[in-house]
Design a protein around this motif. Structure first.
Motif, mmCIF file in Angstrom:
data_model
loop_
_atom_site.group_PDB
_atom_site.id
_atom_site.type_symbol
_atom_site.label_atom_id
_atom_site.label_comp_id
_atom_site.label_asym_id
_atom_site.label_seq_id
_atom_site.Cartn_x
_atom_site.Cartn_y
_atom_site.Cartn_z
ATOM 1 N N UNK A 92 0.527 -1.532 0.063
ATOM 2 C CA UNK A 92 -0.052 0.201 0.066
ATOM 3 C C UNK A 92 1.231 1.506 0.188
ATOM 4 N N UNK A 93 2.107 1.305 1.403
ATOM 5 C CA UNK A 93 2.862 2.520 0.550
ATOM 6 C C UNK A 93 3.158 2.461 -0.734
ATOM 7 N N UNK A 94 3.936 1.328 -0.907
ATOM 8 C CA UNK A 94 4.878 1.640 -2.466
ATOM 9 C C UNK A 94 3.449 1.908 -3.423
ATOM 10 N N UNK A 95 2.179 1.449 -3.320
ATOM 11 C CA UNK A 95 1.420 2.266 -4.336
ATOM 12 C C UNK A 95 0.854 3.939 -4.344
ATOM 13 N N UNK A 99 -0.005 6.935 3.558
ATOM 14 C CA UNK A 99 1.912 7.371 3.805
ATOM 15 C C UNK A 99 2.532 5.869 4.280
ATOM 16 N N UNK A 100 4.125 6.173 4.825
ATOM 17 C CA UNK A 100 4.146 5.332 5.269
ATOM 18 C C UNK A 100 4.299 4.536 5.937
ATOM 19 N N UNK A 101 3.796 5.575 7.313
ATOM 20 C CA UNK A 101 3.047 4.569 8.773
ATOM 21 C C UNK A 101 2.289 4.402 9.368
ATOM 22 N N UNK A 102 1.342 3.010 8.797
ATOM 23 C CA UNK A 102 0.039 3.234 9.350
ATOM 24 C C UNK A 102 -0.465 2.715 10.929
ATOM 25 N N UNK A 143 -7.974 -2.559 22.881
ATOM 26 C CA UNK A 143 -8.632 -0.940 23.033
ATOM 27 C C UNK A 143 -7.684 -0.016 22.020
ATOM 28 N N UNK A 144 -7.021 -0.313 22.165
ATOM 29 C CA UNK A 144 -6.468 1.304 20.678
ATOM 30 C C UNK A 144 -6.530 0.825 19.791
ATOM 31 N N UNK A 145 -6.652 -0.102 19.298
ATOM 32 C CA UNK A 145 -7.220 -0.707 17.874
ATOM 33 C C UNK A 145 -8.802 -0.176 17.665
ATOM 34 N N UNK A 146 -9.904 -0.618 18.062
ATOM 35 C CA UNK A 146 -10.997 -0.349 18.361
ATOM 36 C C UNK A 146 -11.424 1.151 18.653
ATOM 37 N N UNK A 147 -10.151 2.230 19.525
ATOM 38 C CA UNK A 147 -10.720 3.684 19.658
ATOM 39 C C UNK A 147 -9.744 4.401 18.529
ATOM 40 N N UNK A 148 -8.522 3.370 17.001
ATOM 41 C CA UNK A 148 -8.640 4.099 15.869
ATOM 42 C C UNK A 148 -9.329 3.880 14.879
#
Length: 161
Positions: A92-95, A99-102, A143-148
């Motif tokens: 996904x970054x290469x295409x 952005x570089x960090x997700x 929890x972090x994933x849910x918040x994001x």
């Protein structure tokens, strides 16, 4: 009615490459090299998985429901899934789709890695404290994933309006 043809990938890549800064080009090269390296790792891991399954189930005639066989096979499968998710995020970054960090992808990969750890974990060989710590880490990452995800959903809804 004429159908609009998509531009070939190489044409679009050349156009994008011309517009990139030197650092963006550097990022693209690194992303492509990492993608190739991870592809090789995935292929080797897949070969080892097939060989292991063949050896365990066919030659040794082990029962796939036996705990040790289950841990070995599904641990290897989950390792492949983790590598494929890494590869997907790098592609996904290469295409130039992300952005570089997700952060959400990194958290998801960490959750998959923790899930793998629970699959291969031998409860008799590990202390309750270690198992509790892993469980706490999994809950925290969830929890972090849910918040994001919740944040991304709210941002997406505001942009549609």
């Amino acid at each position: 009615m004429q159908m609009r043809q998509a531009k070939p990938f190489s044409h679009q890549f050349k156009k994008d490459w011309a517009l990139m800064s030197y650092y963006e080009r550097f990022e693209q090269i690194i992303a492509l090299v990492l993608s190739v390296v991870i592809s090789v790792i995935i292929l080797i891991s897949l070969y080892q998985l097939i060989r292991t399954v063949f050896d365990l189930l066919i030659i040794d005639a082990f029962n796939p429901l036996e705990h040790q066989v289950f841990q070995t096979v599904f641990g290897m499968i989950m390792t492949l899934l983790i590598a494929m998710e890494f590869k997907h995020s790098i592609v996904k970054v290469a295409l130039r789709q992300d952005s570089i960090i997700q952060v959400k992808t990194v958290v998801l990969i960490a959750l998959i890695a923790l899930s793998r750890k629970f699959v291969i974990l031998d409860p008799e060989a590990n202390s309750p404290a270690k198992i509790s710590a892993l469980a706490g880490a999994a809950v925290a990452m969830g929890i972090v994933y849910w918040l994001l995800r919740d944040r991304d959903d709210k941002i997406g809804n505001h942009q549609k309006v």
